[in-house]
Motif scaffolding. Sequence first.
Motif, PDB file in Angstrom:
ATOM      1  N   ASP B  47       0.806  -1.219   0.000  1.00  0.00           N
ATOM      2  CA  ASP B  47       0.000   0.000   0.000  1.00  0.00           C
ATOM      3  C   ASP B  47       0.838   1.267   0.000  1.00  0.00           C
ATOM      4  OD1 ASP B  47      -2.469  -1.360   0.056  1.00  0.00           O
ATOM      5  OD2 ASP B  47      -2.179  -1.782   2.183  1.00  0.00           O
ATOM      6  N   TYR B  48       2.127   1.134   0.319  1.00  0.00           N
ATOM      7  CA  TYR B  48       2.980   2.320   0.350  1.00  0.00           C
ATOM      8  C   TYR B  48       3.925   2.304  -0.851  1.00  0.00           C
ATOM      9  CZ  TYR B  48       0.898   2.058   4.928  1.00  0.00           C
ATOM     10  OH  TYR B  48      -0.020   1.951   5.943  1.00  0.00           O
ATOM     11  N   ASP B  49       3.537   1.531  -1.892  1.00  0.00           N
ATOM     12  CA  ASP B  49       4.235   1.467  -3.180  1.00  0.00           C
ATOM     13  C   ASP B  49       5.636   0.859  -3.115  1.00  0.00           C
ATOM     14  OD1 ASP B  49       2.117   2.389  -4.690  1.00  0.00           O
ATOM     15  OD2 ASP B  49       2.619   4.487  -4.294  1.00  0.00           O
ATOM     16  N   ASP B  50       5.885   0.007  -2.131  1.00  0.00           N
ATOM     17  CA  ASP B  50       7.166  -0.710  -2.082  1.00  0.00           C
ATOM     18  C   ASP B  50       6.947  -2.131  -2.587  1.00  0.00           C
ATOM     19  OD1 ASP B  50       8.699   1.349  -0.871  1.00  0.00           O
ATOM     20  OD2 ASP B  50       7.665   0.917   1.024  1.00  0.00           O
ATOM     21  N   GLU B  51       7.963  -2.662  -3.310  1.00  0.00           N
ATOM     22  CA  GLU B  51       7.849  -4.041  -3.743  1.00  0.00           C
ATOM     23  C   GLU B  51       8.393  -4.960  -2.653  1.00  0.00           C
ATOM     24  OE1 GLU B  51       9.066  -5.959  -7.842  1.00  0.00           O
ATOM     25  OE2 GLU B  51      10.141  -6.858  -6.159  1.00  0.00           O
ATOM     26  N   VAL B  52       7.548  -5.826  -2.145  1.00  0.00           N
ATOM     27  CA  VAL B  52       7.933  -6.746  -1.065  1.00  0.00           C
ATOM     28  C   VAL B  52       7.324  -8.122  -1.361  1.00  0.00           C
ATOM     29  CG1 VAL B  52       8.042  -4.911   0.666  1.00  0.00           C
ATOM     30  CG2 VAL B  52       5.911  -6.150   0.331  1.00  0.00           C
ATOM     31  N   VAL B  53       7.648  -9.126  -0.523  1.00  0.00           N
ATOM     32  CA  VAL B  53       6.998 -10.419  -0.726  1.00  0.00           C
ATOM     33  C   VAL B  53       5.889 -10.622   0.290  1.00  0.00           C
ATOM     34  CG1 VAL B  53       9.039 -11.541  -1.736  1.00  0.00           C
ATOM     35  CG2 VAL B  53       8.580 -11.757   0.716  1.00  0.00           C
ATOM     36  N   GLN B  54       4.973 -11.487  -0.075  1.00  0.00           N
ATOM     37  CA  GLN B  54       3.902 -11.874   0.840  1.00  0.00           C
ATOM     38  C   GLN B  54       3.629 -13.365   0.657  1.00  0.00           C
ATOM     39  OE1 GLN B  54       0.225  -9.888  -0.195  1.00  0.00           O
ATOM     40  NE2 GLN B  54       0.204 -10.700  -2.273  1.00  0.00           N
ATOM     41  N   ILE B  55       2.833 -13.908   1.574  1.00  0.00           N
ATOM     42  CA  ILE B  55       2.404 -15.300   1.443  1.00  0.00           C
ATOM     43  C   ILE B  55       1.137 -15.310   0.586  1.00  0.00           C
ATOM     44  CG2 ILE B  55       1.596 -17.354   2.702  1.00  0.00           C
ATOM     45  CD1 ILE B  55       4.489 -16.621   3.297  1.00  0.00           C
ATOM     46  N   LYS B  56       1.096 -16.197  -0.395  1.00  0.00           N
ATOM     47  CA  LYS B  56      -0.073 -16.247  -1.268  1.00  0.00           C
ATOM     48  C   LYS B  56      -1.343 -16.501  -0.469  1.00  0.00           C
ATOM     49  CE  LYS B  56       2.504 -17.998  -5.237  1.00  0.00           C
ATOM     50  NZ  LYS B  56       2.880 -19.229  -5.952  1.00  0.00           N
ATOM     51  N   GLN B  57      -2.403 -15.838  -0.902  1.00  0.00           N
ATOM     52  CA  GLN B  57      -3.680 -15.878  -0.193  1.00  0.00           C
ATOM     53  C   GLN B  57      -4.170 -17.308   0.101  1.00  0.00           C
ATOM     54  OE1 GLN B  57      -5.446 -13.053   0.833  1.00  0.00           O
ATOM     55  NE2 GLN B  57      -6.747 -14.532   1.907  1.00  0.00           N
ATOM     56  N   ASN B  58      -4.039 -18.202  -0.873  1.00  0.00           N
ATOM     57  CA  ASN B  58      -4.626 -19.533  -0.684  1.00  0.00           C
ATOM     58  C   ASN B  58      -3.890 -20.404   0.330  1.00  0.00           C
ATOM     59  OD1 ASN B  58      -2.662 -19.381  -2.758  1.00  0.00           O
ATOM     60  ND2 ASN B  58      -3.124 -21.482  -3.349  1.00  0.00           N
ATOM     61  N   PHE B  59      -2.737 -19.925   0.827  1.00  0.00           N
ATOM     62  CA  PHE B  59      -2.024 -20.695   1.860  1.00  0.00           C
ATOM     63  C   PHE B  59      -2.265 -20.145   3.270  1.00  0.00           C
ATOM     64  CE2 PHE B  59       0.642 -21.493  -1.924  1.00  0.00           C
ATOM     65  CZ  PHE B  59       0.627 -22.884  -1.915  1.00  0.00           C
ATOM     66  N   ARG B  60      -2.822 -18.925   3.352  1.00  0.00           N
ATOM     67  CA  ARG B  60      -2.829 -18.232   4.653  1.00  0.00           C
ATOM     68  C   ARG B  60      -3.703 -18.887   5.714  1.00  0.00           C
ATOM     69  NH1 ARG B  60      -3.296 -12.031   2.530  1.00  0.00           N
ATOM     70  NH2 ARG B  60      -1.511 -12.125   1.119  1.00  0.00           N
ATOM     71  N   ARG B  61      -4.661 -19.706   5.287  1.00  0.00           N
ATOM     72  CA  ARG B  61      -5.541 -20.325   6.277  1.00  0.00           C
ATOM     73  C   ARG B  61      -5.207 -21.786   6.514  1.00  0.00           C
ATOM     74  NH1 ARG B  61     -10.997 -18.089   3.536  1.00  0.00           N
ATOM     75  NH2 ARG B  61     -10.736 -15.893   4.024  1.00  0.00           N
ATOM     76  N   SER B  62      -4.106 -22.242   5.960  1.00  0.00           N
ATOM     77  CA  SER B  62      -3.783 -23.663   6.138  1.00  0.00           C
ATOM     78  C   SER B  62      -2.282 -23.876   6.355  1.00  0.00           C
ATOM     79  CB  SER B  62      -4.284 -24.460   4.929  1.00  0.00           C
ATOM     80  OG  SER B  62      -3.829 -23.861   3.725  1.00  0.00           O
ATOM     81  N   LEU B  63      -1.605 -22.872   6.938  1.00  0.00           N
ATOM     82  CA  LEU B  63      -0.154 -22.961   7.106  1.00  0.00           C
ATOM     83  C   LEU B  63       0.284 -24.184   7.906  1.00  0.00           C
ATOM     84  CD1 LEU B  63       0.977 -19.287   7.791  1.00  0.00           C
ATOM     85  CD2 LEU B  63       1.148 -20.598   5.685  1.00  0.00           C
ATOM     86  N   ALA B  64      -0.505 -24.534   8.930  1.00  0.00           N
ATOM     87  CA  ALA B  64      -0.095 -25.653   9.785  1.00  0.00           C
ATOM     88  C   ALA B  64       0.105 -26.907   8.942  1.00  0.00           C
ATOM     89  CB  ALA B  64      -1.140 -25.904  10.865  1.00  0.00           C
TER      90      ALA B  64
END
Lengths: 267, 94, 305
Positions: B47-64
């Motif tokens: 949101d502050y226009d920086d390029e960073v990494v994130q965890i893909k949405q479809n993994f966020r609820r099943s990380l365990a």
Amino acid sequence: MITAGIDMGSRTVKVVLVEEENAGGKLNYVVKGKHLMFPGDLDGDAAADKAFDEALSSAGLDRAKVSAVFATGAGRKMVNFATDSVTEMSAGAKGVSWFFPTARTIVDVGAEEGRGIKTDGTGKATDFAGNEKCAAGAGSFAEAMSRALQLSLKEFGDASLRSDKSIPMNAQCTVFAESEVVSLIHSSTPKEDIAKAVLDAVASRVCAMVRRVGIDNDVVLIGGMVHNAGFVSSLKAAMDLQEVKLPDMPEFVSALGCALLAAERQH
Amino acid sequence: MIANYGYKDGSGEYYISIDTDKCINCEAGRACLTGCPKGMFETMTDDYDDEVVQIKQNFRRSLAYDCAGCKPAGGYTSLPCTTACTPGAVKHSW
Amino acid sequence: MSQTSTAPTAEAKPEFWRWQENCWADETKDWKSAKAITVGIDVGSVSSQCVVVADGELYAYNSMRTGNNSPDSAKNAFKGVTEKTGLTLNDVHMVVGTGYGRVNVPFSHKAITEIACHARGANYMGGNGVRTILDMGGQDCKAIHCDEKGKVTNFLMNDKCAAGTGRGMEVISDLMQIPIAELGPRSFEVDQEPDAVSSVCVVFAKSEALALLKAGYTKNKVIAAYCQAMAERVVSLLERIGVEEGFFITGGIAKNPGVVKRIEKLLGIKAMDTKIDSQIAGALGAALFANTLVQKQGPQAPIAC
């Protein structure tokens, strides 16, 4: 000698009576009676008492004949007249060994709990993984969804067998999944496809849990979900197995294990 | 910014945190993108226009479940993602 | 989401979970004299808001239940403001969308995550002393740290599980047959504060609540046990990122004193006050982002829909 096992589950009370026979120096165990009861308004101890009496009378026995009573299940501490109590893991592993001595992995899916148990062939539990604080990996999840579809749990399972679609469910939580199922109904998704989506979701969660203890053959499924043919099929697919063994009295396996442990402890 | 992706449920707390300040000018050449055997990381413009990494949405609820293969029980002594990220921006909460 | 109202076979019954929809405009201002008018649209899973900011100041908002799809919910939220103030899309210099349906706002120029928008909105509502934000939304719960400009420094979100969300509160309101707005006040009308029910699973909390009623608890006491569980749940989430002085609560549950007071007690810290509706924080932040962008890039042509 006769012993009893009582499994106080979150939804039902199960009682099994076992007789020990000595056949030429070799001990044999025979099921003398079994009984399943919904406690209704009864409290834990009263429900256990009533279920025990009903089991005895249908087997033509009385309390004086019973040498020992072991209890298991979520409410096992509430059974005041029990001689001792054992964990669901020990009871499940013991009960399964009576049916299938070759069992190595036990999948136990009840109303509110699902767990994976590793066993060594002698009836001992060597490892387990469970999730007792989230309803999503257990039977009540499927039950809530079948209610939303206005099907009985049995119809729900059978319906899912008629579907060959795999619709992924986004929701991981029972409460959210209900909304998701409702929106699937609104978008005119066939009931059988929804049923399969739900059972696939439960199966994949149960499977992921069992993977933590490892999946070795033979795999045995116990607990009330055995009666749900759709779930069994989804579970096989999720675990990538040709065969999952099913005992013929799945909801009584833990109570049976309990009674067997009670008998062994008398020696 | 510390971005925590994951969840907490009855079985425990499962978060992967990414320290985006260490991530903006990545010194490891975005090694996390290929380091994770499941390919759970992706780049994005925040949101502050920086390029960073994130965890893909479809993994966020099943990380365990998704991360189970990389934990000690899966035969690993260190996590592939945290090892790949030499600037130390990636951490697991469990 | 609103299965009780829309399920084709459900009988008509009172909808206890239904919270008040709300439309407001600042009557002391005239938008026609403003140089920059920006709009923020927050399409959440349960509620949708439209906020109008005139020259960087809150001017009007509309908060309503999310409908069957995001584009319509966004349009309806804006329509409410139009009806109240006469403002149309042609008068707006920029629209920013946020929330879970943010990419489906048909007339928005840009989408910004709800994390950034909530921080920005809370910074306006509570002032630049706000450092820790707890947002309890309809289907998720967020904990955010921000700096004095409202820029996010640390966040986490939980949208996997209904415990600690507005949805969980709706479930208990339905179960107890008590309107959702009364739950908070009623939770204090007890002879003795009960222990919490399960704080990790709404399904289990529901069966525990029924068992407590059977065991002779009053409805109010069961509600108290549930509010306590909700509070314990969100506090355990907050603890992961830590709580700093300047604590601000947004989202629908901020309106439930039964949960808020219990959170304050567990944390030993008071939440900051605001006169502005806690549910509009995300849309307000989006409108403020739009205002900053208009200052930098100039007004944007409206997108017809």
